[in-house]
Design an enzyme around this catalytic site. Structure first.
Site, short mmCIF file in Angstrom:
data_model
loop_
_atom_site.label_atom_id
_atom_site.label_comp_id
_atom_site.label_asym_id
_atom_site.label_seq_id
_atom_site.Cartn_x
_atom_site.Cartn_y
_atom_site.Cartn_z
N ARG A 280 -2.35 -8.74 -3.62
CA ARG A 280 -2.98 -9.56 -2.59
C ARG A 280 -3.70 -10.80 -3.16
NH1 ARG A 280 -6.67 -8.33 0.35
NH2 ARG A 280 -5.95 -9.37 2.23
N GLY B 63 -3.99 -6.32 14.10
CA GLY B 63 -4.51 -7.56 13.52
C GLY B 63 -6.00 -7.64 13.36
N PRO C 20 -3.06 -0.71 14.87
CA PRO C 20 -3.89 -1.08 13.71
C PRO C 20 -3.34 -0.49 12.43
CG PRO C 20 -4.87 0.78 14.82
CD PRO C 20 -3.64 0.40 15.63
N GLY C 21 -3.47 -1.21 11.35
CA GLY C 21 -3.11 -0.70 10.03
C GLY C 21 -4.25 -0.92 9.07
N ARG C 22 -4.47 -2.19 8.74
CA ARG C 22 -5.54 -2.56 7.79
C ARG C 22 -6.90 -2.05 8.25
NH1 ARG C 22 -5.37 -7.27 4.77
NH2 ARG C 22 -3.82 -8.06 6.24
N CYS D 124 2.32 -11.01 -17.66
CA CYS D 124 2.55 -12.34 -18.23
C CYS D 124 2.78 -13.38 -17.14
CB CYS D 124 3.73 -12.30 -19.20
SG CYS D 124 3.35 -11.39 -20.70
N GLU D 125 1.78 -13.59 -16.33
CA GLU D 125 1.75 -14.60 -15.28
C GLU D 125 0.31 -15.11 -15.16
OE1 GLU D 125 4.24 -15.66 -13.35
OE2 GLU D 125 5.81 -14.14 -13.71
N TYR E 117 -2.13 -2.39 2.24
CA TYR E 117 -1.34 -3.41 1.55
C TYR E 117 -1.66 -3.45 0.06
CZ TYR E 117 -0.63 -4.50 6.40
OH TYR E 117 -0.32 -4.39 7.73
N TYR F 102 -2.12 -14.00 -1.60
CA TYR F 102 -2.89 -14.55 -0.48
C TYR F 102 -4.20 -15.21 -0.89
CZ TYR F 102 0.02 -11.15 2.12
OH TYR F 102 1.04 -10.42 2.63
#
Length: 447
Positions: A338, A265, A300-302, A370-371, A399, A342
């Site tokens: 992302r 995190g 840990p990842g991010r 198309c969004e 991510y 987010y």
């Protein structure tokens, strides 16, 4: 071309030079433009095409070593298990495996990926709230290091499967400490209303029950309070202090505890946040759990992968609207979701040194999907851009590609690894025909 109308940019945004100066794996050269390690990114964009993810092996190594050094420097007996969900590319996993990293996985697919990259199951933690019976059986058969159990029902399932197999499953109880990590609501995981883990007040009796079940070897407590935590380490300290209190209670009751899983995190500065350094996290662990004499684990990842990657894109066109300038890129929300999911902020910089130094004016940076949500930035200060100009989305190593989709029938982007002055395509670009290759028509619709 009509002159852009004056819409004030967000003056709080860091400028291009500040963004690059804060990222040691990147540099701007007067002739080569934006360079990752020793490779001009424009060369990759021209030879491989866009959109393309590019990862820095040097940054992966540097950040893993910095975290491990912080833990060792605090006198902790700590192991690092990379959160595979952040980026599961085989080349990324192989770089980290060579550094000695273990893995944290949330599916058998990720377990197969980490094993293929050289991270043994005996160095891997299996997390997640919805493990299937066949996944648990496979993990136990491979000699998984630890399963983090998140419910009474899951514990019963693990017990039955392990007993049937004639093995002891190494199980840690994931506890929800009801601590607010003060991160985005969609990536907080340690509050009472979140789906993860066992309620704090239920953990002690459940751990005692778990210790009495066949097929289970209770090995300790795990927690994870959220992702992208940047507001200091107070939330970590609070969560780990609650774990220490719980472990002392377990020991007083004669229950075995072999180790503590502290989760992950730790956040990174996407914009200009002051994210806590790994030394601060190590200090929080030492202050709360250090006196227990137990090994600790980090997932840990991010923090490792995020700053190691960029997403390269090309400008399709510059469009002047009635009151806004739009830069339409060939990357879209199906590539990097992302910002749409987010409201995440990513630095966006031109690769060309002349564009990098040009005067910048407000622009909305959007993709072709198309969004209306296919928007990366609004009112971002950018120079005038021409079709074919290249840009880079910074801090896209975590991510990013793993959350990509083929929405709007857009093939998945290529992935590239840079290592010093070398680069290689580590996942080829998906071709349009690949999108149809695995579809089948029923007999009654066949031509």
């Amino acid at each position: 071309m009509a002159a852009p109308l004056p819409v004030a940019p967000d003056s709080a945004d860091p400028n291009f030079a500040d963004l690059i100066a804060a990222r040691p794996g990147l540099s701007m050269h007067a002739q080569d433009g934006l360079v990752m390690e020793e490779v001009p990114l424009s060369r990759i964009a021209r030879e491989v095409g866009t959109p393309t993810w590019v990862y820095s092996a040097g940054t992966l190594r540097r950040r893993y070593r910095a975290l491990k050094a912080a833990l060792d420097g605090a006198g902790l007996n700590a192991s690092v298990h990379y959160a595979t969900k952040a980026n599961d590319n085989q080349a990324v996993l192989r770089v980290l495996a060579a550094e000695g990293a273990g893995a944290d996985i949330v599916s058998v697919g990720e377990l197969r990926a980490t094993m293929a990259a050289g991270i043994a199951a005996s160095r891997t933690v299996f997390s997640g709230v919805g493990k299937k019976a066949e996944e648990i059986r496979f993990a136990l058969g491979q000699g998984i290091f630890q399963i983090n159990a998140e419910s009474v029902e899951e514990i019963a399932m693990i017990s039955a499967i392990a007993a049937e197999m004639g093995v002891l499953a190494p199980v840690a109880l994931r506890v929800n400490p009801d601590v607010d990590a003060k991160t985005h609501a969609k990536i907080t995981t340690g509050k009472a209303e979140n789906k993860f883990g066992i309620a704090f007040e239920d953990a002690a009796p459940l751990y005692a029950r778990m210790a009495a079940l066949p097929g289970i070897r209770p090995i300790g407590i795990a927690t994870h309070i959220g992702s992208q935590i940047t507001e200091g380490v107070a939330a970590f300290h609070a969560a780990y202090a609650r774990l220490a209190e719980m472990i002392r209670g377990f020991r007083a009751s004669g229950l075995p505890v072999e180790r503590v899983d502290c989760g992950g995190g730790l956040g990174i500065p996407y914009r200009d946040e002051v994210a806590p350094p790994p030394e601060a996290l190590a200090g929080a662990i030492k202050a709360t759990l250090g006196g227990l004499g137990l090994p600790v684990m980090l997932e840990p990842g991010r923090w490792i992968a995020g700053p190691a990657g960029v997403l390269l894109a090309s400008i399709v066109l510059q469009k002047q609207g009635s009151n806004r300038r739009f830069l339409v890129a060939d990357a879209a929300m199906n590539d990097l979701i992302r910002p749409a999911m987010y409201e995440a902020w990513h630095g966006i910089v031109p690769l060309d040194p002349v564009r990098f130094a040009d005067d910048a004016m407000p622009a909305d940076i959007v993709g072709p999907v198309c969004e209306s949500g296919d928007t990366f930035a609004r009112g971002r200060a950018m120079p005038l851009m021409a079709p074919g100009d290249f840009i880079a989305f910074l801090d896209a190593g975590a991510y990013g590609a793993v959350m990509s989709s083929t929405y709007n029938a857009r093939p998945l982007a290529a992935e590239v690894l840079v290592d010093g002055n070398r680069f290689a395509v580590v996942r080829p670009r998906q071709m349009p025909e690949d999108l149809l290759a695995h579809q089948r028509l029923p007999d009654w619709l066949a031509p």
